[in-house]
Design a protein around this motif. Structure first.
Motif, PDB file in Angstrom:
ATOM      1  N   ASN A   1     -20.343  38.706 -32.328  1.00 14.50           N
ATOM      2  CA  ASN A   1     -19.839  37.917 -33.531  1.00 14.50           C
ATOM      3  C   ASN A   1     -18.464  38.195 -33.735  1.00 14.50           C
ATOM      4  O   ASN A   1     -17.626  37.577 -34.524  1.00 14.50           O
ATOM      5  N   ASP A   2     -17.957  39.360 -33.304  1.00 14.75           N
ATOM      6  CA  ASP A   2     -16.441  39.475 -33.506  1.00 14.75           C
ATOM      7  C   ASP A   2     -15.630  39.033 -32.715  1.00 14.75           C
ATOM      8  O   ASP A   2     -14.240  38.892 -32.260  1.00 14.75           O
ATOM      9  N   LEU A   3     -16.038  38.451 -31.335  1.00 13.85           N
ATOM     10  CA  LEU A   3     -15.206  37.986 -30.109  1.00 13.85           C
ATOM     11  C   LEU A   3     -14.106  36.788 -30.477  1.00 13.85           C
ATOM     12  O   LEU A   3     -12.985  36.933 -30.107  1.00 13.85           O
ATOM     13  N   ALA A   4     -14.545  35.797 -31.318  1.00 13.00           N
ATOM     14  CA  ALA A   4     -13.591  34.713 -31.536  1.00 13.00           C
ATOM     15  C   ALA A   4     -12.430  35.325 -32.274  1.00 13.00           C
ATOM     16  O   ALA A   4     -11.140  35.193 -31.973  1.00 13.00           O
ATOM     17  N   CYS A   5     -12.646  36.206 -33.434  1.00 10.08           N
ATOM     18  CA  CYS A   5     -11.636  36.868 -34.163  1.00 10.08           C
ATOM     19  C   CYS A   5     -10.649  37.717 -33.159  1.00 10.08           C
ATOM     20  O   CYS A   5      -9.422  38.115 -33.088  1.00 10.08           O
ATOM     21  N   LEU A   6     -11.326  38.728 -32.428  1.00  5.48           N
ATOM     22  CA  LEU A   6     -10.549  39.425 -31.287  1.00  5.48           C
ATOM     23  C   LEU A   6      -9.700  38.729 -30.452  1.00  5.48           C
ATOM     24  O   LEU A   6      -8.268  39.147 -30.255  1.00  5.48           O
ATOM     25  N   LYS A   7     -10.245  37.495 -30.035  1.00  4.87           N
ATOM     26  CA  LYS A   7      -9.139  36.737 -29.133  1.00  4.87           C
ATOM     27  C   LYS A   7      -8.065  36.049 -29.673  1.00  4.87           C
ATOM     28  O   LYS A   7      -7.042  35.889 -29.123  1.00  4.87           O
ATOM     29  N   LEU A   8      -8.274  35.872 -31.120  1.00  5.99           N
ATOM     30  CA  LEU A   8      -7.278  35.087 -31.911  1.00  5.99           C
ATOM     31  C   LEU A   8      -6.339  36.153 -32.402  1.00  5.99           C
ATOM     32  O   LEU A   8      -5.019  35.681 -32.371  1.00  5.99           O
ATOM     33  N   SER A   9      -6.438  37.596 -32.405  1.00  7.98           N
ATOM     34  CA  SER A   9      -5.563  38.299 -32.931  1.00  7.98           C
ATOM     35  C   SER A   9      -4.494  38.927 -32.061  1.00  7.98           C
ATOM     36  O   SER A   9      -4.744  38.796 -30.875  1.00  7.98           O
ATOM     37  N   GLY A  10      -3.207  39.114 -32.945  1.00  6.17           N
ATOM     38  CA  GLY A  10      -2.045  39.748 -31.960  1.00  6.17           C
ATOM     39  C   GLY A  10      -2.631  41.016 -31.230  1.00  6.17           C
ATOM     40  O   GLY A  10      -2.015  41.376 -30.041  1.00  6.17           O
ATOM     41  N   PHE A  11      -3.470  41.759 -31.888  1.00  8.46           N
ATOM     42  CA  PHE A  11      -3.879  43.138 -31.292  1.00  8.46           C
ATOM     43  C   PHE A  11      -5.377  43.275 -31.488  1.00  8.46           C
ATOM     44  O   PHE A  11      -5.522  43.122 -32.921  1.00  8.46           O
TER      45      PHE A  11
END
Length: 383
Positions: free
Chosen positions: A332-342
């Protein structure tokens, strides 16, 4: 200046890897890597995609790049149609002096590769150019005859110039040569040497894994350098700030264990001017109480749409996604991880998360993973 046009053939009927040209790799559609590099190089008057697929055309349009789409006739989108036939079709539709045909299956190409190759091509007055990777291996024909050295005078490796292996990244071709010979290479041919990791083209599923790993390493290097620009650190709770354990008393009270060193890290990055936000899908008063104790006011509990929450945060703060760091451990963190600069995860995160992040911590969730990321940000920002 020579009128150079970039041509990227993107056929829709890949059989070995379905939808290969628009399949996600390294967080982007495959074709996005070369299209971005071509646009950023600054050497092309136009960047054109030739495709027979409406799906590919829609994906390309969604990239937000200054790229044109040229409809390719069905007869030029078969398994037997040649790249030269696609180039000749483009020549009938587009004005150019030189066409640079770029293969989407070589996503490790860089803007600087295009610039350096163009400089080489112009300086030498060449008719065409091919890209390759230098190898110092000795090659033989099946009949026992050597291809690139004399066995009677076997050179030492340091004295051997080696041989270039064509890697299929891109080709420069003058219009006159293309129309007269109907071939992408001919006349005076230049060879542009590329980095060793560009030797692999994506033709089979096994190639995909190799190239994706190389893209991740490249992204880590780039992203790590951008940690100095981070303005928001967003942190998951269960499995990240905690060890993912849930503790219950006999009376039914729920407890969580937090790490004081992680807390100190969050305090230090806040003192350095980086905003901290905590996002959890669980509606937990324990988390609210702990964050209040730490003085973290951006605490979001019971969040079902973490991606939406992160996007809203970024808008409210007036920053870019590239200025955001995110650490989480589960799907459930994947989308945020892929969006973030790091992006980062604890060392015991699920495999799907470990496969996409820039940094996998040496520490497990609730045992210093967050502190490690905080320290990386602080060092990058000179604190």
């Amino acid at each position: 200046m020579t009128d150079m046009v970039a041509l990227v053939p993107l056929r829709g009927g890949s059989k070995s890897i379905p939808d290969k040209n628009i399949r996600m790799i390294g967080g982007k559609p495959l074709c996005a890597w070369v299209l971005e590099a071509a646009c950023q190089s600054g050497i092309f008057s136009r960047v054109v995609v030739s495709t027979d697929s409406a799906k590919i055309a829609q994906t390309v349009a969604g990239l937000g790049l200054p790229v044109e789409v040229l409809d390719r006739p069905a007869e030029l989108a078969t398994d037997t149609a040649s790249t030269e036939a696609v180039m000749l079709h483009a020549a009938r539709c587009i004005d150019f002096e030189v066409v640079v045909t770029i293969q989407a299956t070589s996503p490790l190409v860089t803007p600087e590769d295009f610039r350096r190759a163009a400089a080489l091509f112009r300086a030498g007055g060449y008719d065409s150019l091919v890209t390759g990777v230098r190898t110092k291996r000795f090659f033989w024909n099946g009949d026992g005859s050597p291809l690139n050295y004399d066995p009677r005078s076997r050179p030492r490796r340091q004295e051997f110039a080696g041989t270039f292996m064509e890697n299929g990244a891109f080709y420069f071709t003058r219009r006159k040569l293309l129309e007269e010979s109907q071939c992408r290479l001919g006349g005076r041919i230049a060879v542009y040497e590329m980095a060793p990791d560009t030797a692999v083209e994506i033709d089979e599923p096994a190639d995909w894994e190799v190239v994706e790993r190389a893209l991740r390493l490249k992204a880590v290097s780039t992203a790590t350098g951008s940690l100095g620009d981070i303005r928001l650190l967003a942190v998951d709770v269960d499995g990240t700030l905690t060890d993912a354990g849930m503790y219950w008393s006999a009376e039914g009270d729920r407890l969580k264990k937090f790490n004081t060193r992680d807390a100190k890290g969050l305090q230090l990055v806040r003192e350095a001017g980086v905003e901290v936000a905590v996002l959890t899908s669980e509606n937990s008063p324990i988390v609210t109480a702990r964050m209040a104790k730490l003085g973290i006011t951006r605490c979001y509990i019971g969040v079902e749409d973490k991606q939406g929450c992160l996007l809203e945060l970024v808008r409210d703060l007036g920053i870019e996604l590239g200025q955001t760091a995110y650490i989480g451990d589960d799907v459930n963190d994947l989308a945020c991880l892929k969006l973030s600069g790091f992006s980062a995860c604890p060392g015991d995160a699920v495999d799907a998360v470990r496969a996409v992040v820039h940094h996998v911590s040496r520490h497990k969730g609730g045992m210093g993973a967050v502190r490690e990321l905080c320290q990386m940000i602080l060092e990058a920002q000179g604190c």
